[in-house]
Design an enzyme around this catalytic site. Structure first.
Site, PDB file in Angstrom:
ATOM      1  N   GLU A 178      -2.959  83.106 -38.126  1.00 26.84           N
ATOM      2  CA  GLU A 178      -2.928  84.025 -39.268  1.00 26.84           C
ATOM      3  C   GLU A 178      -2.570  83.343 -40.578  1.00 26.84           C
ATOM      4  O   GLU A 178      -1.397  83.192 -40.910  1.00 26.84           O
ATOM      5  CB  GLU A 178      -1.928  85.177 -39.006  1.00 26.84           C
ATOM      6  CG  GLU A 178      -1.881  86.177 -40.162  1.00 26.84           C
ATOM      7  CD  GLU A 178      -0.884  87.316 -39.967  1.00 26.84           C
ATOM      8  OE1 GLU A 178      -0.036  87.222 -39.058  1.00 26.84           O
ATOM      9  OE2 GLU A 178      -0.948  88.285 -40.739  1.00 26.84           O
ATOM     10  N   LYS A 220      -6.861  85.531 -37.598  1.00 27.23           N
ATOM     11  CA  LYS A 220      -6.363  86.760 -38.234  1.00 27.23           C
ATOM     12  C   LYS A 220      -6.245  86.531 -39.733  1.00 27.23           C
ATOM     13  O   LYS A 220      -5.207  86.107 -40.236  1.00 27.23           O
ATOM     14  CB  LYS A 220      -5.004  87.140 -37.619  1.00 27.23           C
ATOM     15  CG  LYS A 220      -4.339  88.341 -38.290  1.00 27.23           C
ATOM     16  CD  LYS A 220      -3.214  88.903 -37.446  1.00 27.23           C
ATOM     17  CE  LYS A 220      -2.484  90.019 -38.185  1.00 27.23           C
ATOM     18  NZ  LYS A 220      -1.570  90.772 -37.312  1.00 27.23           N
ATOM     19  N   SER A 262      -3.853  93.916 -42.296  1.00 24.73           N
ATOM     20  CA  SER A 262      -4.112  94.943 -43.313  1.00 24.73           C
ATOM     21  C   SER A 262      -3.434  94.625 -44.641  1.00 24.73           C
ATOM     22  O   SER A 262      -3.926  95.067 -45.688  1.00 24.73           O
ATOM     23  CB  SER A 262      -3.724  96.337 -42.811  1.00 24.73           C
ATOM     24  OG  SER A 262      -2.383  96.427 -42.423  1.00 24.73           O
ATOM     25  N   GLY A 263      -2.333  93.907 -44.624  1.00 24.42           N
ATOM     26  CA  GLY A 263      -1.773  93.325 -45.838  1.00 24.42           C
ATOM     27  C   GLY A 263      -1.236  94.274 -46.890  1.00 24.42           C
ATOM     28  O   GLY A 263      -1.031  93.868 -48.027  1.00 24.42           O
ATOM     29  N   GLY A 264      -1.060  95.553 -46.537  1.00 23.36           N
ATOM     30  CA  GLY A 264      -0.553  96.505 -47.511  1.00 23.36           C
ATOM     31  C   GLY A 264      -1.627  97.428 -48.070  1.00 23.36           C
ATOM     32  O   GLY A 264      -1.334  98.299 -48.901  1.00 23.36           O
TER      33      GLY A 264
HETATM   34  P1  13P Z   1      -0.170  94.119 -41.796  1.00 21.97           P
HETATM   35  O1  13P Z   1      -1.393  94.662 -41.103  1.00 21.97           O
HETATM   36  O2  13P Z   1       0.846  95.159 -42.154  1.00 21.97           O
HETATM   37  O3  13P Z   1      -0.519  93.185 -42.909  1.00 21.97           O
HETATM   38  O4  13P Z   1       0.572  93.216 -40.730  1.00 21.97           O
HETATM   39  C1  13P Z   1      -0.162  92.338 -39.990  1.00 21.97           C
HETATM   40  C2  13P Z   1       0.732  91.305 -39.503  1.00 21.97           C
HETATM   41  O5  13P Z   1       0.838  91.064 -38.327  1.00 21.97           O
HETATM   42  C3  13P Z   1       1.496  90.538 -40.499  1.00 21.97           C
HETATM   43  O6  13P Z   1       1.911  89.355 -39.951  1.00 21.97           O
END
Ligand code: 13P
Length: 344
Positions: A178, A220, A262-264
């Site tokens: 990620e 990711k 999703s990042g917010g």
């Molecule tokens: P979000 O989908 O809230 O960005 O979180 C994904 C995640 O695993 C962050 O490390």
């Protein structure tokens, strides 16, 4: 050889049947922050209760293939005594674990972060594998602003991701790699695309150097979108096109699946963007375009629960619905009408 095939099988299963990952691996401080916003007590028991609500959601495995846990959660039990990991496995959901120890201030680079957690990782992965965990996650954070990201930040984070991924595969766990380019800032869609491409190219260079088997991993990434405070926001189709074009340039076809963070983004926006990507490009892509959302799956359910025992079923209903909407997005079958129907 056996191990190699196991990794490939697990990675493929994580993105099979148009399912996706549920990220529920918030560290205690992050989980507490989300609880505090809703006046939910910030205690171990409240965190346990919330995670129990999530994993006991009826039929969650209809649309969720795997759940990413946190070290505290992986050791917790249902109030009836059943270990959480067993509940997931019995439900047909593959248990995973976040193994980085967080993004820390980077020396010499004041606005940037380097993710830590490599020390002792081999031993921690061995313990998790023993517990029945089959995949792991590590998040690198890349901030955008005037003059950043630096090459120093991109390369150091990419190398750490590759070393983590190699250790995972050695332990028989599928690495979920990620690299997150943050949405914070006023950058444009084009600027996000340029930085995301550079980050992904560097990550795959490092994965190659470290000998990571691409067939046995999941990427990711962030979606390519304008910064939150950018004056020129983008349409669904613009985000879909920019994201897929960036991935096509930078992600090798051997990777079985791409599961977005999703990042917010608002939950419905994340779903609609995933839907637009699959609607416009699915038949032309070498990899599956899936989801690995935390906030975009959990937040509406958390808003419904707010720590109240008599809200549990309603919250589970909301959680199930969001997971289903994201599965529909993988099939290009998501429609905002699904949201109205769920409200009715
Ligand atoms: P979000 O989908 O809230 O960005 O979180 C994904 C995640 O695993 C962050 O490390």
């Amino acid at each position: 050889m056996m191990r190699k095939q196991t990794l490939i099988d697990t990675a493929r299963t994580l993105v099979a049947d148009d399912k996706g990952l549920l990220a529920m691996d918030e560290s205690n401080p992050t989980c507490n922050k989300r609880f505090a916003q809703l006046d939910i007590p910030q205690t171990e028991e409240a965190r346990r209760t919330w995670r129990e609500l999530i994993i006991t959601t009826p039929n969650l495995s209809d649309s969720i293939s795997g759940a990413i846990l946190y070290d505290e959660t992986v050791r917790q039990h249902h109030k009836d005594g059943t270990p959480f990991v067993k509940i997931l496995i019995d439900a047909g959901i593959i248990p995973g674990i976040k193994v980085d120890t967080g993004a820390k201030a980077m020396a010499g680079h004041p606005r940037e972060k380097i993710t830590e957690g490599l020390d002792g990782l081999r031993e921690r992965l061995a313990e998790y594998a023993q517990m029945g965990i089959r995949f792991a996650k590590w998040r690198a954070v890349i901030a955008m602003d005037a003059g950043i990201p630096s090459r120093a930040c991109i390369e150091a984070n990419a190398q750490a991701l590759a070393r983590y991924a190699a250790l995972c595969q050695e332990a028989g766990l599928v690495p979920v790699v990620e690299p997150e380019v943050l949405m914070n800032g006023a950058h444009t869609l084009a600027q996000c695309s340029k930085v995301t491409e550079e980050v992904l190219r560097t990550v795959f260079d490092q994965l190659y150097i470290q000998g990571v088997m691409l067939e046995g991993m999941i990427l990711k990434p962030n979606m390519v979108a304008p910064g939150i405070t950018c004056s020129q926001q983008a349409t669904m189709d613009e985000v879909a096109d920019a994201t897929v074009n960036c991935l096509l340039r930078a992600v090798p076809a051997a990777v079985p699946g791409i599961a977005f963070l999703s990042g917010g983004q608002a939950a419905e926006v994340a779903t609609a963007r995933l839907n637009a990507m699959n609607a416009r490009f699915k038949s032309q892509l070498p990899w599956a375009l899936a989801f690995s959302f935390a906030r975009a799956i959990q937040q509406p359910a958390l808003d419904m629960w707010i720590g109240k025992p008599d809200h549990v079923m309603a919250a589970q209903h909301v959680l199930y619905h969001r997971a289903k909407c994201n599965q529909a997005a993988r099939r290009s079958q998501y429609d905002v009408k699904m949201e109205e129907d769920a409200q009715a």
